[in-house]
Scaffold this motif. Sequence first.
Motif, PDB file in Angstrom:
ATOM      1  N   ARG A  10       0.831  -1.206   0.000  1.00  0.00           N
ATOM      2  CA  ARG A  10       0.000   0.000   0.000  1.00  0.00           C
ATOM      3  C   ARG A  10       0.865   1.254   0.000  1.00  0.00           C
ATOM      4  O   ARG A  10       0.574   2.220  -0.727  1.00  0.00           O
ATOM      5  CB  ARG A  10      -0.946  -0.010   1.208  1.00  0.00           C
ATOM      6  CG  ARG A  10      -2.013  -1.087   1.114  1.00  0.00           C
ATOM      7  CD  ARG A  10      -3.093  -0.928   2.161  1.00  0.00           C
ATOM      8  NE  ARG A  10      -2.657  -1.224   3.529  1.00  0.00           N
ATOM      9  CZ  ARG A  10      -2.642  -2.446   4.058  1.00  0.00           C
ATOM     10  NH1 ARG A  10      -2.988  -3.499   3.341  1.00  0.00           N
ATOM     11  NH2 ARG A  10      -2.264  -2.620   5.320  1.00  0.00           N
TER      12      ARG A  10
ATOM     13  N   SER B 167      -1.844  -4.523  -6.487  1.00  0.00           N
ATOM     14  CA  SER B 167      -0.884  -3.628  -5.840  1.00  0.00           C
ATOM     15  C   SER B 167       0.544  -3.810  -6.338  1.00  0.00           C
ATOM     16  O   SER B 167       1.384  -2.932  -6.151  1.00  0.00           O
ATOM     17  CB  SER B 167      -0.919  -3.836  -4.326  1.00  0.00           C
ATOM     18  OG  SER B 167      -0.565  -5.173  -4.001  1.00  0.00           O
TER      19      SER B 167
ATOM     20  N   PHE C 214      -8.015   1.398  -1.329  1.00  0.00           N
ATOM     21  CA  PHE C 214      -7.598   0.006  -1.141  1.00  0.00           C
ATOM     22  C   PHE C 214      -8.781  -0.771  -0.573  1.00  0.00           C
ATOM     23  O   PHE C 214      -9.477  -0.280   0.320  1.00  0.00           O
ATOM     24  CB  PHE C 214      -6.413  -0.093  -0.186  1.00  0.00           C
ATOM     25  CG  PHE C 214      -5.168   0.595  -0.685  1.00  0.00           C
ATOM     26  CD1 PHE C 214      -4.327  -0.033  -1.588  1.00  0.00           C
ATOM     27  CD2 PHE C 214      -4.843   1.882  -0.250  1.00  0.00           C
ATOM     28  CE1 PHE C 214      -3.185   0.609  -2.063  1.00  0.00           C
ATOM     29  CE2 PHE C 214      -3.711   2.523  -0.712  1.00  0.00           C
ATOM     30  CZ  PHE C 214      -2.879   1.883  -1.628  1.00  0.00           C
TER      31      PHE C 214
ATOM     32  N   ILE D 191      -8.768   3.501   2.839  1.00  0.00           N
ATOM     33  CA  ILE D 191      -9.010   2.067   3.050  1.00  0.00           C
ATOM     34  C   ILE D 191     -10.507   1.780   3.177  1.00  0.00           C
ATOM     35  O   ILE D 191     -11.211   2.417   3.964  1.00  0.00           O
ATOM     36  CB  ILE D 191      -8.275   1.561   4.304  1.00  0.00           C
ATOM     37  CG1 ILE D 191      -6.759   1.562   4.062  1.00  0.00           C
ATOM     38  CG2 ILE D 191      -8.746   0.157   4.684  1.00  0.00           C
ATOM     39  CD1 ILE D 191      -5.932   1.148   5.265  1.00  0.00           C
TER      40      ILE D 191
ATOM     41  N   ARG E   8       1.069   4.247  -2.744  1.00  0.00           N
ATOM     42  CA  ARG E   8       0.818   5.641  -2.317  1.00  0.00           C
ATOM     43  C   ARG E   8       1.942   6.578  -2.735  1.00  0.00           C
ATOM     44  O   ARG E   8       1.703   7.771  -2.959  1.00  0.00           O
ATOM     45  CB  ARG E   8       0.664   5.694  -0.794  1.00  0.00           C
ATOM     46  CG  ARG E   8      -0.633   5.096  -0.270  1.00  0.00           C
ATOM     47  CD  ARG E   8      -0.685   5.192   1.235  1.00  0.00           C
ATOM     48  NE  ARG E   8      -1.893   4.580   1.790  1.00  0.00           N
ATOM     49  CZ  ARG E   8      -1.901   3.590   2.675  1.00  0.00           C
ATOM     50  NH1 ARG E   8      -0.745   3.089   3.139  1.00  0.00           N
ATOM     51  NH2 ARG E   8      -3.053   3.089   3.103  1.00  0.00           N
TER      52      ARG E   8
END
Length: 366
Positions: A129, A216, A151, A178, A133
């Motif tokens: 993650r 991801s 996410f 999230i 980002r």
Amino acid sequence: MMKTKFPGSIRCRCSLLQVGFLTLLTSAVLLLYYVKLIEVSKIWSEMDRIMKKTTFTTETAALNGYLGASGLQWTPSALPGKPCQPETTYLVAYPCKYHYILNELERCQNEKPFLVLMVPVTPNNREARDAVRTTWGSEKMVMDKVVSLFFLLGQPGHEGREEMQQKILQESEEHHDIIQSDFLDSYKNLTIKTMVIMEWLATYCQNATYAMKIDSDMFLNVNSLINMLLQAPRKNFITGLVAIGAAVSRDPSSKWYLPKDVFPADFYPPYALGLGYVISLDLPNKLIEGAKHVKAVYIEDVFLGLCMWYLRIPLTNQTDQSLFNYFTVPYNRCRYSKLIATTTHSLQDQVNFWKELKKPGPHCQP
């Protein structure tokens, strides 16, 4: 005086032998080619039979194993107040009512994005993650178009769940990106994860134009993606790396195995590979409806393809096959400036390639 004719006779016999050998060799090659041609012809005929049906009917779908057991519609996997349970080893508990543990209720409404990036990721993979980002997920305005990143997580396993959940809560408070639902996060539940993404988009992000579901560990060139979408349809649109005529794996050791009693057909309808595909935002509601009529197989991209087939909505296969890549593309500044998505060998490569591509200067040498 006698004339010796042996040398000429030998030369003649050698020539005949050479011709005979070449004829035999040619015949063998042609025979092998003919046999292979028949095999290929049979394969294509079978694919053509399955893939080129132009009219969808409940009968043909049921025969090919695409529909639910009733041939009409799946019923929810759980009664009110009861947990969702998978139908079998190869089918997941969907449709079923799942609930959000963490949600971002108003971000889409406030940001009004042109493109929403939805990244399914396991709860414990904070590293992935953060990599997203700091790279392509950090691009909030591209070619005057707003891009939003979210996410999608399920629940961690029972062991250490409370501690992990606390870390996720802190991360959510820090980044506000999230979305977490109460299904168990596992490879076998990727279909549930994908459909929860569709439910979330349909409920909380209706004002967006497009969404991309992307893994991801992918490298994403948001500029190339936006550039493609500026010319794309805004209705009934789904594209990516489209698999056509993909065979169903009957090998029990395969990660994607499906037995005949679960899925009788030998080939899947077209589907976009789950590593990264783009949809117009009219599709989530349609896919949710289609999911009520199709067997919820655990292979999420195949399941979405089955829903599209049920809905009779064709997938868009890009003319430029270099835009979406299943195999990792070796880094080249010019090539990466033109592609949309590719797998990477590591998160570090993902970060390095993105930083290098963003350096000032021309991407391609004249």
